[in-house]
Design an enzyme around this catalytic site. Structure first.
Site, PDB file in Angstrom:
ATOM      1  N   THR A  81       0.840  -1.219   0.000  1.00 62.05           N
ATOM      2  CA  THR A  81       0.000   0.000   0.000  1.00 62.05           C
ATOM      3  C   THR A  81       0.869   1.262   0.000  1.00 62.05           C
ATOM      4  O   THR A  81       0.503   2.275  -0.595  1.00 62.05           O
ATOM      5  CB  THR A  81      -0.943   0.037   1.231  1.00 62.05           C
ATOM      6  OG1 THR A  81      -0.161  -0.135   2.417  1.00 62.05           O
ATOM      7  CG2 THR A  81      -2.013  -1.042   1.129  1.00 62.05           C
TER       8      THR A  81
ATOM      9  N   GLN B 292       1.950 -13.078  -0.228  1.00 59.50           N
ATOM     10  CA  GLN B 292       0.653 -13.385  -0.854  1.00 59.50           C
ATOM     11  C   GLN B 292       0.425 -12.449  -2.044  1.00 59.50           C
ATOM     12  O   GLN B 292      -0.563 -12.576  -2.755  1.00 59.50           O
ATOM     13  CB  GLN B 292      -0.474 -13.200   0.161  1.00 59.50           C
ATOM     14  CG  GLN B 292      -0.368 -14.121   1.373  1.00 59.50           C
ATOM     15  CD  GLN B 292      -1.334 -13.725   2.456  1.00 59.50           C
ATOM     16  OE1 GLN B 292      -2.498 -14.160   2.480  1.00 59.50           O
ATOM     17  NE2 GLN B 292      -0.884 -12.870   3.366  1.00 59.50           N
TER      18      GLN B 292
ATOM     19  N   ASN C  52       1.232  -4.749  11.604  1.00 53.87           N
ATOM     20  CA  ASN C  52       0.006  -4.608  10.820  1.00 53.87           C
ATOM     21  C   ASN C  52      -0.770  -3.391  11.281  1.00 53.87           C
ATOM     22  O   ASN C  52      -0.864  -3.149  12.492  1.00 53.87           O
ATOM     23  CB  ASN C  52      -0.866  -5.866  10.939  1.00 53.87           C
ATOM     24  CG  ASN C  52      -1.783  -6.015   9.745  1.00 53.87           C
ATOM     25  OD1 ASN C  52      -1.317  -6.133   8.611  1.00 53.87           O
ATOM     26  ND2 ASN C  52      -3.091  -5.951   9.987  1.00 53.87           N
TER      27      ASN C  52
ATOM     28  N   ASP D  84       2.428  -8.664  -7.126  1.00 53.36           N
ATOM     29  CA  ASP D  84       2.911  -7.467  -7.833  1.00 53.36           C
ATOM     30  C   ASP D  84       4.399  -7.509  -8.183  1.00 53.36           C
ATOM     31  O   ASP D  84       4.899  -6.621  -8.875  1.00 53.36           O
ATOM     32  CB  ASP D  84       2.600  -6.201  -6.997  1.00 53.36           C
ATOM     33  CG  ASP D  84       3.161  -6.281  -5.569  1.00 53.36           C
ATOM     34  OD1 ASP D  84       2.503  -5.774  -4.639  1.00 53.36           O
ATOM     35  OD2 ASP D  84       4.245  -6.866  -5.383  1.00 53.36           O
TER      36      ASP D  84
ATOM     37  N   THR E  24      -0.944  -8.081   6.483  1.00 60.74           N
ATOM     38  CA  THR E  24      -1.924  -9.094   6.058  1.00 60.74           C
ATOM     39  C   THR E  24      -2.991  -9.253   7.133  1.00 60.74           C
ATOM     40  O   THR E  24      -2.724  -9.172   8.328  1.00 60.74           O
ATOM     41  CB  THR E  24      -1.263 -10.453   5.788  1.00 60.74           C
ATOM     42  OG1 THR E  24      -2.266 -11.417   5.435  1.00 60.74           O
ATOM     43  CG2 THR E  24      -0.464 -10.961   6.981  1.00 60.74           C
TER      44      THR E  24
ATOM     45  N   CYS F  76      -3.085 -15.811 -27.593  1.00 62.94           N
ATOM     46  CA  CYS F  76      -1.733 -16.253 -27.968  1.00 62.94           C
ATOM     47  C   CYS F  76      -1.620 -16.270 -29.500  1.00 62.94           C
ATOM     48  O   CYS F  76      -2.644 -16.302 -30.203  1.00 62.94           O
ATOM     49  CB  CYS F  76      -1.515 -17.653 -27.416  1.00 62.94           C
ATOM     50  SG  CYS F  76       0.039 -18.417 -27.896  1.00 62.94           S
TER      51      CYS F  76
ATOM     52  N   ARG G 143      -8.940  -5.574   2.008  1.00 63.16           N
ATOM     53  CA  ARG G 143     -10.017  -5.553   3.021  1.00 63.16           C
ATOM     54  C   ARG G 143     -10.010  -4.312   3.916  1.00 63.16           C
ATOM     55  O   ARG G 143     -10.832  -4.206   4.812  1.00 63.16           O
ATOM     56  CB  ARG G 143      -9.923  -6.836   3.874  1.00 63.16           C
ATOM     57  CG  ARG G 143     -10.211  -8.077   3.016  1.00 63.16           C
ATOM     58  CD  ARG G 143     -10.015  -9.402   3.734  1.00 63.16           C
ATOM     59  NE  ARG G 143     -10.248 -10.508   2.810  1.00 63.16           N
ATOM     60  CZ  ARG G 143      -9.350 -10.948   1.936  1.00 63.16           C
ATOM     61  NH1 ARG G 143      -8.118 -10.408   1.908  1.00 63.16           N
ATOM     62  NH2 ARG G 143      -9.614 -11.933   1.082  1.00 63.16           N
TER      63      ARG G 143
ATOM     64  N   HIS H  10       0.730 -16.746  -4.140  1.00 61.46           N
ATOM     65  CA  HIS H  10      -0.431 -16.543  -5.028  1.00 61.46           C
ATOM     66  C   HIS H  10      -0.014 -16.217  -6.449  1.00 61.46           C
ATOM     67  O   HIS H  10      -0.820 -15.698  -7.219  1.00 61.46           O
ATOM     68  CB  HIS H  10      -1.349 -15.447  -4.448  1.00 61.46           C
ATOM     69  CG  HIS H  10      -2.003 -15.871  -3.178  1.00 61.46           C
ATOM     70  ND1 HIS H  10      -2.551 -14.995  -2.285  1.00 61.46           N
ATOM     71  CD2 HIS H  10      -2.158 -17.104  -2.629  1.00 61.46           C
ATOM     72  CE1 HIS H  10      -3.041 -15.668  -1.244  1.00 61.46           C
ATOM     73  NE2 HIS H  10      -2.799 -16.949  -1.412  1.00 61.46           N
TER      74      HIS H  10
END
Ligand code: APR
Length: 236
Positions: free
Chosen positions: A23, A98, A208, A101, A185, A145, A31, A116
């Site tokens: 962030t 997780q 956090n 980016d 997280t 493709c 969330r 992920h």
């Protein structure tokens, strides 16, 4: 003990992070009140980011994905940079993230376990040919493709499993470190969130902004910004 004292008393540190680590690079998390899942769309974002939705509404998936999940101008922030420094100094063994980016790798971290997947890896579903995130960003509609097949991002969508080798290595890292830093997280998505339970070392640290279900189990809880917090660390 404060964070500096804990790190001075550590030999093998592992970092387990989520969207809150990015962030401060301008990428919204999911969330928080201003997170992706609290914005209004035709479908709930968690439905859009599912395997079923990808297969049934591929164009609508890509409209959302290009708009909200591809933040290719984002740069690594102080958290990413400090972690890369800690790895270079031999203090940090790995980053388990997780996030999709790629900012830890962009910051110079070498051992990054992307639970992920990553927006930087995209493959044709028919022939397996590789495409970059820029290829996806610069395409329109459903990216195809050269063989005519549909290209899919190598990110773990809801209903999809995580990569076995990545999970196994992440569990090995968590269960063999003496300090685990969990940061940015909400620890609400499994199996990722469940992996921190393999920790059996000396110092369990949580950085956090908001409270999590793990706060009471940690030796040190810092409710603050992870970039600012890590930036203060002196690597000895
Ligand atoms: N510093 C510290 N914490 C922060 C910061 C910051 N700068 N910014 C946000 N946070 C915290 C928020 O308080 C929140 O608890 O980061 C947490 C982010 O939680 P989520 O938005 O739930 O993100 P995450 O835990 O990574 O989500 C897990 O959900 O949708 C899936 O696959 C997606 O990987 C994602 C997974």
């Amino acid at each position: 003990m404060d964070l500096q004292e804990i790190l001075d008393d550590s030999h093998k540190v592992v970092f387990f992070g989520g969207a809150g680590v990015s962030t401060e690079s301008g990428i919204p998390d999911f969330r928080s009140v201003d997170g992706l899942y609290n914005q209004k769309y035709d479908y709930p974002p968690e439905e859009i980011l599912s395997h079923t939705f990808f297969m049934r509404h591929t164009k609508a998936f890509y409209d959302f994905y290009r708009d909200k999940m591809l933040c290719l101008t984002a740069k690594p922030n102080k958290a990413h940079l400090k972690l890369a420094e800690m790895e270079k100094a031999g203090l940090l063994s790995s980053v388990i993230t997780q996030n999709i980016d790629g900012l830890h790798t962009a910051a110079g971290s070498k051992k990054v376990l992307e639970l992920h997947g990553s927006v930087h890896r995209n493959y044709c579903m028919d022939c397996g040919k590789f495409y970059t995130a820029e290829d996806i960003l610069n395409s329109t509609g459903v990216p195809k493709c050269s063989c005519g097949g549909t290209i899919k991002p190598n990110v773990v969508l809801y209903e999809e499993g995580l990569d076995d080798a990545t999970v196994t290595e992440a569990v090995r890292e968590i269960s063999s470190c003496d300090t685990l830093i969990i940061a940015g997280t909400s620890l609400t998505v499994y199996p990722a969130a469940g992996m921190v339970r393999y920790f059996k070392g000396k110092h369990l640290v949580l950085i956090n902004r908001d409270e999590t279900s793990m706060d009471s189990a940690c030796d040190l809880v810092i409710h603050g910004k992870v970039g600012e917090t890590l930036d203060k660390i002196v690597i000895r």
